[in-house]
Design a protein around this motif. Structure first.
Motif, PDB file in Angstrom:
ATOM      1  N   GLY A 147       0.785  -1.227   0.000  1.00 56.36           N
ATOM      2  CA  GLY A 147       0.000   0.000   0.000  1.00 56.36           C
ATOM      3  C   GLY A 147       0.813   1.271   0.000  1.00 56.36           C
ATOM      4  O   GLY A 147       0.243   2.373  -0.102  1.00 56.36           O
ATOM      5  N   VAL A 148       2.127   1.165   0.107  1.00 54.86           N
ATOM      6  CA  VAL A 148       2.955   2.366   0.122  1.00 54.86           C
ATOM      7  C   VAL A 148       4.298   2.055  -0.530  1.00 54.86           C
ATOM      8  O   VAL A 148       4.822   0.940  -0.411  1.00 54.86           O
ATOM      9  CB  VAL A 148       3.155   2.881   1.574  1.00 54.86           C
ATOM     10  CG1 VAL A 148       3.929   1.880   2.399  1.00 54.86           C
ATOM     11  CG2 VAL A 148       3.847   4.227   1.575  1.00 54.86           C
ATOM     12  N   GLU A 182      -0.902   3.857   8.441  1.00 53.62           N
ATOM     13  CA  GLU A 182      -1.639   2.644   8.115  1.00 53.62           C
ATOM     14  C   GLU A 182      -1.954   2.688   6.626  1.00 53.62           C
ATOM     15  O   GLU A 182      -2.978   3.261   6.208  1.00 53.62           O
ATOM     16  CB  GLU A 182      -2.925   2.559   8.945  1.00 53.62           C
ATOM     17  CG  GLU A 182      -2.667   2.470  10.447  1.00 53.62           C
ATOM     18  CD  GLU A 182      -3.947   2.510  11.264  1.00 53.62           C
ATOM     19  OE1 GLU A 182      -4.109   1.659  12.152  1.00 53.62           O
ATOM     20  OE2 GLU A 182      -4.779   3.402  11.003  1.00 53.62           O
ATOM     21  N   PRO A 183      -1.094   2.125   5.796  1.00 48.90           N
ATOM     22  CA  PRO A 183      -1.254   2.254   4.340  1.00 48.90           C
ATOM     23  C   PRO A 183      -2.584   1.707   3.820  1.00 48.90           C
ATOM     24  O   PRO A 183      -3.145   2.260   2.871  1.00 48.90           O
ATOM     25  CB  PRO A 183      -0.068   1.446   3.792  1.00 48.90           C
ATOM     26  CG  PRO A 183       0.935   1.444   4.903  1.00 48.90           C
ATOM     27  CD  PRO A 183       0.126   1.411   6.159  1.00 48.90           C
ATOM     28  N   PRO A 209      -3.971  10.884   3.071  1.00 41.15           N
ATOM     29  CA  PRO A 209      -3.560  11.140   1.698  1.00 41.15           C
ATOM     30  C   PRO A 209      -4.452  10.402   0.710  1.00 41.15           C
ATOM     31  O   PRO A 209      -4.872   9.265   0.960  1.00 41.15           O
ATOM     32  CB  PRO A 209      -2.117  10.616   1.661  1.00 41.15           C
ATOM     33  CG  PRO A 209      -2.017   9.665   2.801  1.00 41.15           C
ATOM     34  CD  PRO A 209      -2.971  10.139   3.835  1.00 41.15           C
ATOM     35  N   ALA A 210      -4.742  11.043  -0.387  1.00 41.30           N
ATOM     36  CA  ALA A 210      -5.551  10.433  -1.432  1.00 41.30           C
ATOM     37  C   ALA A 210      -4.712   9.415  -2.205  1.00 41.30           C
ATOM     38  O   ALA A 210      -3.476   9.450  -2.159  1.00 41.30           O
ATOM     39  CB  ALA A 210      -6.082  11.511  -2.378  1.00 41.30           C
ATOM     40  N   PRO A 211      -5.342   8.489  -2.919  1.00 43.49           N
ATOM     41  CA  PRO A 211      -4.575   7.523  -3.717  1.00 43.49           C
ATOM     42  C   PRO A 211      -3.666   8.246  -4.714  1.00 43.49           C
ATOM     43  O   PRO A 211      -4.098   9.157  -5.419  1.00 43.49           O
ATOM     44  CB  PRO A 211      -5.667   6.718  -4.431  1.00 43.49           C
ATOM     45  CG  PRO A 211      -6.874   6.853  -3.570  1.00 43.49           C
ATOM     46  CD  PRO A 211      -6.793   8.220  -2.968  1.00 43.49           C
ATOM     47  N   ALA A 229       7.016   9.091   0.667  1.00 42.85           N
ATOM     48  CA  ALA A 229       6.124   7.934   0.817  1.00 42.85           C
ATOM     49  C   ALA A 229       4.907   8.145  -0.069  1.00 42.85           C
ATOM     50  O   ALA A 229       4.115   9.055   0.170  1.00 42.85           O
ATOM     51  CB  ALA A 229       5.702   7.778   2.286  1.00 42.85           C
ATOM     52  N   ARG A 230       4.783   7.306  -1.101  1.00 44.23           N
ATOM     53  CA  ARG A 230       3.634   7.410  -2.030  1.00 44.23           C
ATOM     54  C   ARG A 230       2.618   6.333  -1.662  1.00 44.23           C
ATOM     55  O   ARG A 230       2.932   5.134  -1.621  1.00 44.23           O
ATOM     56  CB  ARG A 230       4.078   7.229  -3.472  1.00 44.23           C
ATOM     57  CG  ARG A 230       2.934   7.407  -4.477  1.00 44.23           C
ATOM     58  CD  ARG A 230       3.408   7.157  -5.895  1.00 44.23           C
ATOM     59  NE  ARG A 230       2.361   7.476  -6.866  1.00 44.23           N
ATOM     60  CZ  ARG A 230       1.407   6.651  -7.229  1.00 44.23           C
ATOM     61  NH1 ARG A 230       1.344   5.424  -6.711  1.00 44.23           N
ATOM     62  NH2 ARG A 230       0.497   7.019  -8.126  1.00 44.23           N
ATOM     63  N   PHE A 231       1.373   6.771  -1.461  1.00 48.38           N
ATOM     64  CA  PHE A 231       0.296   5.863  -1.061  1.00 48.38           C
ATOM     65  C   PHE A 231      -0.502   5.445  -2.291  1.00 48.38           C
ATOM     66  O   PHE A 231      -0.890   6.280  -3.112  1.00 48.38           O
ATOM     67  CB  PHE A 231      -0.606   6.534  -0.023  1.00 48.38           C
ATOM     68  CG  PHE A 231       0.062   6.709   1.307  1.00 48.38           C
ATOM     69  CD1 PHE A 231      -0.139   5.793   2.335  1.00 48.38           C
ATOM     70  CD2 PHE A 231       0.905   7.791   1.539  1.00 48.38           C
ATOM     71  CE1 PHE A 231       0.490   5.926   3.561  1.00 48.38           C
ATOM     72  CE2 PHE A 231       1.550   7.936   2.773  1.00 48.38           C
ATOM     73  CZ  PHE A 231       1.335   6.991   3.773  1.00 48.38           C
ATOM     74  N   GLU A 232      -0.688   4.146  -2.421  1.00 49.67           N
ATOM     75  CA  GLU A 232      -1.386   3.577  -3.588  1.00 49.67           C
ATOM     76  C   GLU A 232      -2.886   3.779  -3.473  1.00 49.67           C
ATOM     77  O   GLU A 232      -3.437   3.915  -2.393  1.00 49.67           O
ATOM     78  CB  GLU A 232      -1.072   2.080  -3.723  1.00 49.67           C
ATOM     79  CG  GLU A 232       0.419   1.776  -3.765  1.00 49.67           C
ATOM     80  CD  GLU A 232       1.094   2.335  -5.008  1.00 49.67           C
ATOM     81  OE1 GLU A 232       0.371   2.676  -5.978  1.00 49.67           O
ATOM     82  OE2 GLU A 232       2.329   2.421  -5.023  1.00 49.67           O
TER      83      GLU A 232
END
Length: 508
Positions: A290-291, A382-383, A432-434, A505-508
């Motif tokens: 998820g991240v 919490e991704p 954070p948004a996807p 950190a990029r959130f999917e």
């Protein structure tokens, strides 16, 4: 060693196309048999000189000495302004070419202790040309003989009988062996590659291919600094510098070697500090569903105390942290390592509450290192739910970068760790948004810009907002773009000791 001059009419040196410096005419009009007097050493008067009044001769010689001193002063002033080994080698090579009257050359940095670093710099030679020269057997090339032929000198009085000090033969009373200074070899002049005896055929072949006919090699060595390398200048025609030029390049070479020795010590110290800093930080980032994570860490000249961490936590959670310890050098690195290790332990025990983690860190710092302060930011992510809870102690706020927004996270103001009797500040939650990337960074990134704080924040925001859409899916590309935009020239050398950490950190 210098070769014997060929029989016949002497040939002038190659006519270089280098800018003139005071007191040195780079075209070297004087033939080799017309030797200019060495500074400080009177020469025999020629028939034309005998007809001149003594006062005129003295004035001419004084003018020549003053001109040479002016030349050396100007060249050494330019050399002393260089602050890197590469820059110093290039400056030395160019100045030496003007002093010996050559057009091309190369300098080889190869410290005798084998600890490096090593490098080869060319003047008027392409990279392929340097590679071609290096195919010549080292025993045949002049610079190779200098690099491989520096035996240690015997200490003064070696081989002579001397009295043993009282108690010298008793256990524990053996005197320490005196330090042996390195013997500095003489420069090597090859006046004509075609006729020089003892050269390898490959040497003549390379010289013909590159179009040089003579060379003059100078050791970059002193008795105190030892051997650091060698420099060789190439002439287009058979030639060699006269005694005056040899004297000047010898003086300049000794000064250049001492300057290179100082820069070498600084470079090695920086490398050691950078190695220690890297070893104290995570060797790799964890993979959590998820991240996606990426980090960029730039170490300042003296090694600061900036750090980062990313550790997987129970139930698929992730702990992200960045921070900075006051001070520079080994002590700051040691403090940084202790602080990071402590934060990892607190994060495992009570990571869901970032305020509790930083409170424990504050207490530890105040009890164990009361004279030191630190900033820190810890985020519990919490991704799977794209949820982040974070708290900061005197730290810059994170930056969220996405297709529809680029904004700083509003965090509460708080003093750094170690500044208050009891630290506590409310935490902040964000979602954070996807596809959005959260940037955590240290204050060194802002200070390295050299701007005031408000302007540095504005520049950071503009750099993040300008990330191309094609790069926003890759956190590493986002971090690289921000660094290139914010620090186009790299780390500002005027800001000593500041590290830079950028954790994406990029959130999917």
């Amino acid at each position: 060693m210098a070769s014997n001059a060929p029989v016949g009419k002497p040939t002038d040196m190659s006519s270089p196309r280098l800018p003139k410096v005071a007191g040195i005419d780079s075209t070297v009009p004087a033939p080799p048999h017309t030797v200019a007097p060495l500074p400080g050493v009177p020469s025999a008067a020629t028939p034309s000189d005998a007809a001149l009044p003594p006062g005129v001769l003295i004035q001419d010689r004084l003018a020549s000495w003053v001109s040479d001193l002016t030349t050396l002063h100007e060249l050494t002033e330019r050399l002393i302004k260089t602050d890197s080994l590469d820059g110093a080698l290039r400056e030395m090579l160019g100045a030496g070419a003007a002093l010996v009257g050559a057009r091309r050359g190369m300098a080889v940095l190869e410290p005798a202790d084998g600890l490096g670093p090593t490098s080869t710099i060319g003047l008027g030679l392409a990279h392929a040309d340097l590679g071609t020269i290096e195919t010549v057997p080292r025993g045949s090339g002049s610079y190779g003989r200098l690099l491989d032929g520096l035996p240690e000198a015997e200490p003064p009085g070696a081989g002579l009988p001397h009295a043993e000090p009282p108690g010298a033969g008793l256990p524990g009373n053996s005197p320490a062996a005196p330090r042996r200074p390195a013997r500095v070899p003489e420069p090597i002049a090859i006046r004509d590659v075609r006729t020089e005896e003892g050269l390898d055929p490959r040497h003549r072949e390379v010289a013909a291919r590159l179009g040089y006919a003579a060379s003059y090699a100078l050791p970059l060595a002193t008795e105190e600094a030892g051997r650091l390398g060698a420099a060789v200048w190439l002439y287009d025609e058979p030639a060699e510098p006269d005694e005056r030029r040899r004297h000047l390049i010898g003086l300049y070479g000794r000064f250049a070697t001492e300057h290179l020795a100082r820069l070498l010590q600084v470079e090695r110290a920086r490398a050691r500090v950078a190695t220690v800093a890297e070893e104290l930080l995570p060797s790799r980032l964890p993979r959590v569903p998820g991240v996606r994570l990426a980090v960029r860490h730039l170490t300042g000249p003296q090694g600061g105390g900036d750090w980062y961490d990313a550790l997987p936590l129970p139930e698929g959670a992730l702990g992200l942290a960045v921070g900075s310890v006051s001070g520079t050098g080994p002590s700051a690195l040691a403090a940084m390592g202790r602080l990071r290790a402590s934060l990892r332990a607190y994060a495992v025990m009570e990571g869901e509450d970032p305020v509790a983690v930083l409170s424990d860190l504050e207490l530890l710092l105040r009890l164990t290192e009361p004279a030191r302060s630190a900033t820190a930011l810890f985020a519990y992510a919490e991704p799977a739910q794209r949820r982040i809870v974070l708290a900061g102690a005197g730290h810059a706020p994170p930056l969220v970068v996405g297709d529809h927004r680029t904004e700083f996270v509003e965090t509460s103001l708080s003093a750094p760790l170690g500044m208050l009797t009891c630290w506590e500040a409310p935490s902040v939650e964000l979602s954070p948004a996807p596809g959005e990337t959260v940037l955590l960074y240290t204050d060194g990134l802002l200070r390295r810009t050299g701007d005031a704080t408000d302007r540095a924040f504005a520049r950071l925001h503009a750099a993040a907002a300008s990330v191309p859409r094609a790069d926003r899916s890759d956190p590493g590309a986002v971090a690289d773009h921000v660094l290139r935009t914010l620090l186009p020239g790299g780390l500002d050398p005027a800001v000593e000791g500041e590290d830079v950490v950028l954790l994406a950190a990029r959130f999917e």
